[in-house]
Design a protein around this motif. Sequence first.
Motif, PDB file in Angstrom:
ATOM      1  N   ASP A 623       0.664  -1.375   0.032  1.00 40.01           N
ATOM      2  CA  ASP A 623       0.150   0.104   0.016  1.00 40.01           C
ATOM      3  C   ASP A 623       1.066   1.115  -0.082  1.00 40.01           C
ATOM      4  N   TRP A 624       2.097   1.275   0.514  1.00 41.56           N
ATOM      5  CA  TRP A 624       2.977   2.337   0.243  1.00 41.56           C
ATOM      6  C   TRP A 624       3.230   2.666  -1.157  1.00 41.56           C
ATOM      7  N   ALA A 625       3.546   1.323  -1.992  1.00 40.04           N
ATOM      8  CA  ALA A 625       3.580   1.495  -3.369  1.00 40.04           C
ATOM      9  C   ALA A 625       2.326   2.239  -3.989  1.00 40.04           C
ATOM     10  N   MET A 626       1.082   1.868  -3.503  1.00 43.79           N
ATOM     11  CA  MET A 626      -0.127   2.384  -4.138  1.00 43.79           C
ATOM     12  C   MET A 626      -0.192   3.921  -3.642  1.00 43.79           C
ATOM     13  N   THR A 627       0.291   4.473  -2.377  1.00 43.51           N
ATOM     14  CA  THR A 627       0.200   5.912  -2.282  1.00 43.51           C
ATOM     15  C   THR A 627       1.276   6.677  -3.051  1.00 43.51           C
ATOM     16  N   ASN A 628       2.417   6.148  -3.413  1.00 34.79           N
ATOM     17  CA  ASN A 628       3.397   6.791  -4.158  1.00 34.79           C
ATOM     18  C   ASN A 628       2.854   6.931  -5.674  1.00 34.79           C
ATOM     19  N   LEU A 629       2.041   5.883  -6.250  1.00 29.53           N
ATOM     20  CA  LEU A 629       1.610   5.748  -7.597  1.00 29.53           C
ATOM     21  C   LEU A 629       0.561   7.117  -7.507  1.00 29.53           C
ATOM     22  N   ALA A 630      -0.392   7.141  -6.440  1.00 31.19           N
ATOM     23  CA  ALA A 630      -1.318   8.202  -6.403  1.00 31.19           C
ATOM     24  C   ALA A 630      -0.642   9.349  -6.484  1.00 31.19           C
ATOM     25  N   GLU A 631       0.330   9.357  -5.726  1.00 32.04           N
ATOM     26  CA  GLU A 631       1.188  11.036  -5.773  1.00 32.04           C
ATOM     27  C   GLU A 631       1.754  11.317  -7.150  1.00 32.04           C
ATOM     28  N   PHE A 632       1.998  10.309  -7.711  1.00 34.26           N
ATOM     29  CA  PHE A 632       2.787  10.537  -9.296  1.00 34.26           C
ATOM     30  C   PHE A 632       1.565  11.254 -10.071  1.00 34.26           C
ATOM     31  N   TYR A 633       0.373  10.588  -9.982  1.00 31.61           N
ATOM     32  CA  TYR A 633      -0.816  11.068 -10.652  1.00 31.61           C
ATOM     33  C   TYR A 633      -1.339  12.666 -10.392  1.00 31.61           C
ATOM     34  N   ALA A 646      -5.362   9.561  -9.281  1.00 28.87           N
ATOM     35  CA  ALA A 646      -4.833   9.766  -8.051  1.00 28.87           C
ATOM     36  C   ALA A 646      -5.753   9.262  -6.869  1.00 28.87           C
ATOM     37  N   GLU A 647      -6.836   9.433  -7.043  1.00 32.81           N
ATOM     38  CA  GLU A 647      -7.797   9.083  -6.292  1.00 32.81           C
ATOM     39  C   GLU A 647      -8.151   7.680  -6.061  1.00 32.81           C
ATOM     40  N   ARG A 648      -8.190   7.132  -7.157  1.00 31.15           N
ATOM     41  CA  ARG A 648      -8.400   5.604  -7.267  1.00 31.15           C
ATOM     42  C   ARG A 648      -7.171   4.884  -6.327  1.00 31.15           C
ATOM     43  N   TRP A 649      -6.024   5.346  -6.732  1.00 30.06           N
ATOM     44  CA  TRP A 649      -4.930   4.559  -5.782  1.00 30.06           C
ATOM     45  C   TRP A 649      -4.774   5.153  -4.279  1.00 30.06           C
ATOM     46  N   TYR A 650      -5.134   6.418  -4.133  1.00 24.79           N
ATOM     47  CA  TYR A 650      -5.473   6.671  -2.613  1.00 24.79           C
ATOM     48  C   TYR A 650      -6.352   5.938  -1.956  1.00 24.79           C
ATOM     49  N   THR A 660      -0.978   7.822   5.477  1.00 21.21           N
ATOM     50  CA  THR A 660      -0.514   8.932   4.593  1.00 21.21           C
ATOM     51  C   THR A 660      -1.581   8.734   3.474  1.00 21.21           C
ATOM     52  N   ALA A 661      -2.030   7.940   2.867  1.00 20.78           N
ATOM     53  CA  ALA A 661      -2.861   7.812   1.775  1.00 20.78           C
ATOM     54  C   ALA A 661      -4.193   8.340   2.319  1.00 20.78           C
ATOM     55  N   GLN A 662      -4.658   7.857   3.629  1.00 22.92           N
ATOM     56  CA  GLN A 662      -6.029   8.454   4.104  1.00 22.92           C
ATOM     57  C   GLN A 662      -6.109   9.949   4.354  1.00 22.92           C
ATOM     58  N   THR A 663      -4.941  10.513   4.848  1.00 24.85           N
ATOM     59  CA  THR A 663      -4.937  12.093   5.188  1.00 24.85           C
ATOM     60  C   THR A 663      -5.028  12.686   3.692  1.00 24.85           C
TER      61      THR A 663
END
Length: 957
Positions: A623-633, A646-650, A660-663
């Motif tokens: 899920d940390w990888a997912m969070t960073n993918l969201a940040e990329f988008y 970004a919303e989808r990955w977050y 971090t993704a939640q906030t």
Amino acid sequence: MAFATPAISQDTSENQSASRVALVIGNSAYQSVTALPNPANDARLIAEKLWESGFEVIESIDADRETMLADLATFRSRLREGSEALFFYAGHGVQVGGRNYLLPVSVSPSSIEDLRAQSVDAQLFVDIMDGSGARLNIVLLDACRNNPFVALDTQDADEIATRAITIGQSREEVQRGLVLLSEASSGGLAEMTAGDSETMISFATAPGAVAFDGVGQHSPYTASIAESIDEPGIELAELFRRVRGGVRERTDGQQIAWTTSTLENPFYFKPDTPDLRNSTTGLGVEGDTLGALPPQRIVDRVFWRAIRDSDKLDAFEAYVRTSPDGAFVDDALAHIALLGGDPDTVQEVDPVLPVLPQQNDSLRTEYKADVVDRLARSQNAVPIGVGPSRITLSEQSADGWVYVSRAPRLGEVRTAGGSALNQGTVHFVRAGEASEFEPFVGSNGGLEALEGDVLGPEGATDPVRIDIESYVDACDMLAGNPYDSARVTAGTRQFILDRNFEGAIAVCELAVARHPDTVRFWAQLARAYRAAGRYEDAREWQVKAVDAGYINAMVYLGQMHLDGQAVSQDFTRAYELFETAVAAGDIAALTALAWVHRAGVGVPQDYAVAREFYERGAARGNDWAMTNLAEFYHKGLGVARDAQEAERWYIEAAKSGELTAQTRLARMYQDGDGIPQDFEQARFWFETAASRQVPNALTRLGIMYEKGQGTSPDIEAAARLYVRAAQAGDGEAYYRLGLLYGSGAPLFDDPSRAALLLERAITEQVYGAERALAKLYETGRGVTKDIARARALYSVAAQGNPWAARDAGRVFASSDGVDADFATAANWYRQAVDGGVPWAALDLAKMTEAGRGVAQDRTEALIFYAKARSLSEDANLARLVDEAMAHYDNAELVKAAQVMLARMGKEPGVADGQLGAGTRRALDQAFTEQGADLPSGPITIETLAVLAASILETEND
């Protein structure tokens, strides 16, 4: 050296066992109605039993309304298709209008409408579970006690009345409301609907009847559940038949538990199988976990077991800080004193903050009795994942043959000769023989028994029972890594470890000393040291673990090489370690390699390669990888910005428990950042993070309650959230509390406290704190009026805040107890005007008109009046400007326009106050560039405002 094998396969396919998620709430310490002795202890007991049955447990003790809703949000975020979901509530509950309301400890209603607003509808929990896709839902309500408003004592009634009157109700309205509350429910709860999914709803007693709280440490209902839930192989329907019998027996037939069910498939808390690993949540996929500490009884027991026989002062201090409401706080404080420490400094409270209500000492005494009783029964206690440990097997006085009628399911017992004592086997056992017990990796442990019969002469038998406990070691509990495939429990997220590293270090040091060959403890000790910034110590144990081949340690040693933490900064060595870990299947190494390429350390920066590594990690559930993918988008790093992606990955990461993704997701919804603004979703995700005590999430949620974003405005809830956030270390929370106590709001009018809170916010470098405190010194609210102090504070605040610059201008222009300093005031007003503050332009216009602090110049004054009009459509401001304009003639307006046009480079000719052809031509050109039509007729303030807007735009560029 002992290595822990992976708990279960890391397969994330449909063969993965269903997650088990429980929300357990127990409310005892009511503040405005009768307190209850048992619900908090009931909830803690049930939480422990559920955790040992493989549930991920969200435990909520003595919760106010916002905490109940936040924990419900976390519960909802953890439910998914196929989950097994359970909700347990113990505390006050009342029926109003055929609906059941569960009462938070903060409830203080003076009317039925207040009650609905301050409590939580029980049907909400059922509806959320029903809509989650969970395959099975269990709802247990131990809340059928008497209506608490029937016999309010005088003190409670006075407290409710005082609160209600303070916020604007009359005493007569309060008295009438309390009467209606007392008549609203005759006792007991109403029947509830189960929805379309498989659901069982169980009440402590029949609908409309009243249940007993109990005379012991637990209610009859909870005690009956607890004694049945541990026995393997009991199907749910049979278990609750036993509960019904247990309740009847405990109450002499006066109370009958009641159940309604739409279940079609069997369910077992503890299936009667040799291995419970497949029914333990948090061990299937690395990272997919709340990452929070287990229920309090579990933490208390394992922490105390780890430290009680040590002489480590820091261990006892860490226990008090980790478990301030723990069962052994008094014992720990006594040890601290004996070891030369200062018990008073360990329990320091911030005197600036309001004190939140706490559970009374008598309730903690009863809770301690439960924990002590369990410890006393744990003579043969063995931690999971450290190999076999010696236990005392025989209570015989002589050698003999033993028939094993029941064997532990959470591990294996072997005789001194190596034979496994499986159920149904016979063994020759010598008196006092010491054997070995090795718990299986993959359960959360529990208390079991080895039972059998000693075979005597001529067929005589003598029953024998040996209690055996397997448990998760405190080091695994406090420092286990959720991304470690060799972990033995769900693990602790980095955020939680960063807040509890003292405790993690203390128990991991002891674990390493007791089990020196368990390499997992080396890696976890290193992780705790690194969280504390003790890099030399971290390096020592990290290197040892890597040398021993512990894969996950390679990732963290590599990160230390990236950052040069007690090792040489060596990008090549870091990359080698990451690659080795990836080859061995470690998913945290994928995000580490992604970071190397993202930051361009030791390799060319390449967002595309970084994204590939993040995608590989996300595909494996990281899920940390997912969070960073969201940040990329979100930021457009190497890809086109795509807020929806970004919303989808977050969302994926947030549901997995990544804080971090939640906030970040909550902020996106709150701000409408590339997606539709949605306060309800923002509140939901702030709640999930706040439930895990993320400091700024608590503050942001408080702001939403204060402003009524996604919820009804609730200043009391906001204040409680701010206090918790400040206790957790969020500086902004001190500022928000300071504003609240300085606002004059009912229940919170305390400017003296506001000043103290704002002083603390200043030390925390919170933006806006100096300005807020300056207002108090300017007005003398809560502090001695001090314009000089106000000037100093405003001057600091003005460095980054144009409105504070305007405030600075005001107090420097003031002669209230000080000499006015108009020149300095004018400078601050200019800075404020440059920052777009319309009122500062009005102030500066008046000073220029009067020649105070600046040269008197009516033309310049007119220009500032025009700037004020251009910067705001405020009707009050426009009125004041219009009143000032009454003293100017048309020639002065024309001259001001000519000066402004010249500054714009439009060549209107000599500023003579005559509206000639050159001036008209310049005006027309200026208006055309602004996309506006030049009005016919004389020059007005509106004409000047258009020119002023153009000048301001140029100046800001």
